[in-house]
Design a protein around this motif. Structure first.
Motif, PDB file in Angstrom:
ATOM      1  N   ARG A  40      42.208  39.741  44.019  1.00 36.02           N
ATOM      2  CA  ARG A  40      42.283  40.623  42.845  1.00 36.02           C
ATOM      3  C   ARG A  40      41.307  40.168  41.772  1.00 36.02           C
ATOM      4  NH1 ARG A  40      45.281  41.013  37.940  1.00 36.02           N
ATOM      5  NH2 ARG A  40      45.610  43.193  37.415  1.00 36.02           N
ATOM      6  N   ASP A  41      41.249  38.851  41.557  1.00 37.40           N
ATOM      7  CA  ASP A  41      40.394  38.287  40.510  1.00 37.40           C
ATOM      8  C   ASP A  41      39.598  37.129  41.106  1.00 37.40           C
ATOM      9  OD1 ASP A  41      39.316  36.849  38.336  1.00 37.40           O
ATOM     10  OD2 ASP A  41      40.992  37.386  37.041  1.00 37.40           O
ATOM     11  N   ALA A  72      45.626  40.010  45.468  1.00 37.35           N
ATOM     12  CA  ALA A  72      46.156  41.324  45.103  1.00 37.35           C
ATOM     13  C   ALA A  72      47.491  41.564  45.788  1.00 37.35           C
ATOM     14  CB  ALA A  72      45.159  42.416  45.501  1.00 37.35           C
TER      15      ALA A  72
END
Length: 117
Positions: free
Chosen positions: A24-25, A32
């Motif tokens: 996700r990051d 995620a």
């Protein structure tokens, strides 16, 4: 967000790259998760062959939806495949594309039988 169902009934699908956690990051390494179930998501690259055309698709799938062994070339079935058009702007540059999401990906190769002693 618009979702377009993808008919896979006439396609041959096989693994191009085994499942990897969907990040996700990238800065923090956060994985995620599915917003509805909280399950971690994986990304699976598949070769999608239909009507004489082959494409490699990166498909996001909840971890519980992955069944069987996934090595390069393994034939698989995809359940609930949808395409989602996306667009964003970063530093004045517009980008767009299509992301793919599935409810499940299942290996079509029978599990190996246990070794006989």
């Amino acid at each position: 967000m618009r979702q377009i169902p993808v008919d896979t009934s006439a396609a041959m699908v096989m693994i191009a790259q085994p499942p990897q956690p969907k990040i996700r990051d990238r800065k923090t390494g956060e994985i995620a998760v599915d917003l509805e179930t909280g399950a971690q998501l994986a990304t699976v690259d598949v070769v999608f062959l239909m009507a004489g055309v082959a494409d490699v698709l990166s498909v996001a799938v909840p971890q519980p939806g992955l069944t069987g062994e996934f090595v390069m070339g393994t034939p698989v079935a995809i359940t609930g495949l949808i395409a989602r058009p996306w667009e964003n702007e970063f530093n004045g540059q517009k980008r767009h594309g299509i992301s793919f999401r599935a409810a499940a990906i299942t290996s079509l190769v029978p599990a190996s039988a246990p070794a006989q002693a």
